[in-house]
Design a protein around this motif. Structure first.
Motif, short mmCIF file in Angstrom:
data_model
loop_
_atom_site.label_atom_id
_atom_site.label_comp_id
_atom_site.label_asym_id
_atom_site.label_seq_id
_atom_site.Cartn_x
_atom_site.Cartn_y
_atom_site.Cartn_z
N GLY A 158 9.91 25.94 33.60
CA GLY A 158 9.28 25.97 31.07
C GLY A 158 8.22 24.42 31.68
N LEU A 159 8.38 24.72 30.46
CA LEU A 159 6.91 23.21 30.63
C LEU A 159 7.66 21.68 30.57
N ILE A 160 8.80 21.56 29.40
CA ILE A 160 9.46 20.77 29.12
C ILE A 160 10.83 20.44 29.91
N GLY A 161 11.25 21.95 30.79
CA GLY A 161 11.91 22.09 31.50
C GLY A 161 12.29 21.42 32.99
N VAL B 62 18.41 26.11 34.77
CA VAL B 62 18.91 27.40 34.61
C VAL B 62 17.36 28.50 34.25
N ASP B 63 17.20 28.70 34.11
CA ASP B 63 16.11 29.36 34.07
C ASP B 63 15.63 31.28 34.62
N ASN B 64 15.65 32.07 33.94
CA ASN B 64 15.41 33.71 34.11
C ASN B 64 13.88 33.85 34.18
N ASN B 65 13.12 33.55 34.00
CA ASN B 65 11.54 33.48 34.85
C ASN B 65 11.64 34.70 33.51
N MET B 66 12.06 34.31 31.83
CA MET B 66 12.01 34.79 31.19
C MET B 66 10.21 35.15 30.33
N ARG B 67 10.01 33.70 30.52
CA ARG B 67 8.89 33.99 30.01
C ARG B 67 7.67 34.93 30.53
N ARG B 68 7.88 35.30 31.90
CA ARG B 68 6.25 36.16 32.34
C ARG B 68 7.34 37.63 32.02
N LEU C 112 19.25 32.92 35.75
CA LEU C 112 21.09 32.94 34.94
C LEU C 112 20.82 33.34 33.48
N ASP C 113 20.49 34.21 32.91
CA ASP C 113 20.03 34.48 31.20
C ASP C 113 21.22 33.39 30.30
N ILE C 114 20.07 32.34 29.42
CA ILE C 114 21.65 32.24 28.67
C ILE C 114 21.43 32.93 27.71
N ARG C 115 21.78 34.26 27.74
CA ARG C 115 22.34 35.24 26.05
C ARG C 115 23.17 35.69 26.87
N PHE D 243 18.78 19.62 22.17
CA PHE D 243 17.84 20.94 21.97
C PHE D 243 16.85 20.60 20.71
N LEU D 244 16.23 21.33 21.94
CA LEU D 244 14.40 21.65 21.74
C LEU D 244 14.15 22.60 20.14
N SER D 245 14.14 21.59 19.42
CA SER D 245 13.77 22.69 17.94
C SER D 245 12.50 22.53 17.72
N THR D 246 11.84 22.52 16.82
CA THR D 246 9.93 22.88 16.60
C THR D 246 9.70 22.90 14.95
N SER E 207 14.16 32.23 13.87
CA SER E 207 15.05 31.96 14.31
C SER E 207 15.52 30.84 15.16
N LYS E 208 14.79 29.87 15.34
CA LYS E 208 15.00 28.06 15.71
C LYS E 208 15.65 27.12 14.66
N VAL E 209 15.65 28.00 13.06
CA VAL E 209 16.32 26.89 12.47
C VAL E 209 17.20 28.19 12.37
N GLY F 295 10.43 19.60 17.75
CA GLY F 295 8.55 19.49 18.62
C GLY F 295 7.47 19.87 17.66
N GLY F 296 6.24 18.91 17.85
CA GLY F 296 5.26 19.66 17.34
C GLY F 296 4.32 20.72 18.50
N CYS F 297 2.90 19.83 19.21
CA CYS F 297 2.50 20.28 20.19
C CYS F 297 3.34 19.62 21.80
N LEU F 298 3.90 20.78 22.52
CA LEU F 298 4.40 19.68 22.90
C LEU F 298 3.53 20.31 24.32
N THR F 299 3.08 19.22 25.27
CA THR F 299 2.10 20.12 26.38
C THR F 299 1.91 18.95 27.98
N ASN G 120 2.05 20.93 33.44
CA ASN G 120 2.84 22.05 34.20
C ASN G 120 3.01 23.23 33.12
N HIS G 121 2.79 23.94 32.24
CA HIS G 121 2.73 24.40 31.11
C HIS G 121 2.41 26.07 31.85
N SER G 122 2.80 27.07 31.20
CA SER G 122 1.71 28.54 32.32
C SER G 122 1.09 28.48 31.53
#
Ligand SMILES: NC(=O)c1ccc[n+]([C@@H]2O[C@H](COP(=O)([O-])OP(=O)(O)OC[C@H]3O[C@@H](n4cnc5c(N)ncnc54)[C@H](O)[C@@H]3O)[C@@H](O)[C@H]2O)c1
Length: 353
Positions: free
Chosen positions: A13-16, A33-39, A67-70, A132-135, A183-185, A207-211, A214-216
């Motif tokens: 992802g962007l930050i990762g 670790v990334d399972n391309n769940m963004r797709r 891997l899936d973090i779940r 941890f990247l919260s929002t 869910s982020k709280v 995070g505010g707007c992270l940009t 390399n963002h999809s």
């Protein structure tokens, strides 16, 4: 810690992906670790495979795990294998708007996935450091309670005391968060507790707007990235409410990763930091149109829908004073103009490796 074993979740992802390259360049052993769940969340435009392929070429020691973090058992096995020194947790269902269609998946990824990582750290590498990247959505719409003034092209805070923006003192309950914000709280508060209660070196970045290039970027997530993409393609951008005067503060992914590095070097258990572009890198949608037009020479086509996104911020600027005070070596290194130039260059096919 000289050479670290470092875990980056959401590594495509962007930050990762920024983190993978940054820490790999320093000679650390980075496991992503990334399972391309963004797709799965956003369809083909959210596919991050291109970024993973780019990373494989651009790095020397990077190891990727699909891997899936779940998946608690496999996450625990990963921690048992590597006993990490540092963890940057960026994997998420990141969209405010998407979450309402998939509330349970959103919660499982954002809250339960984070719980899995925190507990894995406690069991297998309690000396490690984690960011941890919260929002800023953990504040819900409470930031909208600030007195605002309407200017020709943007909203801004009416009172000088609010000039620096929203601080960590803003309340996080009794506001409308959106399902994503909630869910982020859960994850944010749990991460704080692993710091405060268990004494682990866990920090929370809201995070505010992270940009960055390399963002999809897709309509439902990635404000500037999506806007630049639409503008360059000559397509029509849809503005939702507030006359396009809503303000976001934008920070380059590099500066987010630099802040995480500072935390890894000088961790403070359970601390919470707002992180965004701050006032200097704040921009309304209308102002962003102007800047993109100036940079590209192309007129941005846009349409207006008079319905604001539920729980959306009208004017959000991250107050960076706490982050700066705790980590004086950190600063914003990329201004908005250079962020936009880089993104426009990337869209033109000049993506830097
Ligand atoms: N981009 C922003 O504007 C912004 C703003 C505030 C907070 N944040 C937070 O920062 C973090 C990083 O955001 P980003 O913009 O890099 O997001 P991103 O969507 O670009 O990256 C997240 C990555 O996580 C992966 N992922 C999702 N679910 C997963 C799972 N179950 N297991 C493994 N990998 C999974 C995705 O495939 C994706 O590559 C997120 O926690 C997000 O909520 C982002």
């Amino acid at each position: 810690m000289s050479k670290w074993r470092l875990l980056v979740t959401g590594s495509s992802g962007l930050i990762g992906s920024e983190a993978v390259q940054f820490f790999d360049r320093q000679g650390h052993h980075v496991v992503g670790v990334d399972n391309n769940m963004r797709r799965e969340f956003f369809g083909p435009a959210g596919d991050t495979t291109w970024n993973l392929e780019r990373l494989k070429k651009a790095t020397s020691r990077f190891e990727h795990r699909d891997l899936d973090i779940r998946d608690r058992a496999r996450i625990f096995a990963l921690f048992q294998e590597f006993r990490f020194d540092a963890i940057l947790h960026c994997a998420a269902q990141p969209s405010h708007d998407k979450a309402k269609e998939i509330p349970l998946v959103d919660f499982e990824v954002n809250a339960v996935g984070t719980a899995n990582l925190l507990e894995a750290m406690r069991q297998f590498c309690p000396e490690a450091r984690m960011v941890f990247l919260s929002t800023n959505k953990v504040y819900g719409d409470a930031p909208n309670e600030k007195a605002l003034k309407e200017l020709p092209k943007r909203y801004d805070y009416a009172k000088s005391v609010d000039w620096n923006g929203i601080s960590e003192e803003c309340r996080i309950d009794r506001t409308t968060h959106s399902i994503f914000g909630a869910s982020k709280v859960a994850a944010d508060v749990l991460a704080q507790e692993y710091g405060r209660y268990f004494g682990l070196n866990v920090g929370v970045f809201r995070g505010g707007c992270l940009t960055g290039p390399n963002h999809s970027g897709v309509q439902l997530h990635g404000f500037l990235s999506y806007l630049v993409k639409v503008a360059m393609a000559g397509e029509t951008y849809t503005v939702f409410g507030y006359q396009g005067k809503q303000v976001r503060d934008n920070i380059h992914s590099f500066d987010v990763v630099r802040a995480a590095e500072e935390f890894f070097l000088n961790p403070r258990p359970g601390e919470v930091y707002n992180i965004g572009g701050g006032r200097e890198n704040s921009v309304s949608i209308l102002e962003a149109f102007d800047q993109i037009e100036q940079a590209t020479g192309k007129k941005v086509r846009w349409e207006y829908r008079d319905e604001a996104r539920k729980g959306d911020h009208i004017c959000y600027i991250s107050d960076l004073r706490k982050l700066r005070a705790h980590f004086p070596g950190w600063s914003i290194s990329r201004d908005l103009g250079s962020i936009l130039q880089e993104m426009i260059g990337a869209e033109r096919g000049l993506k830097a490796v």
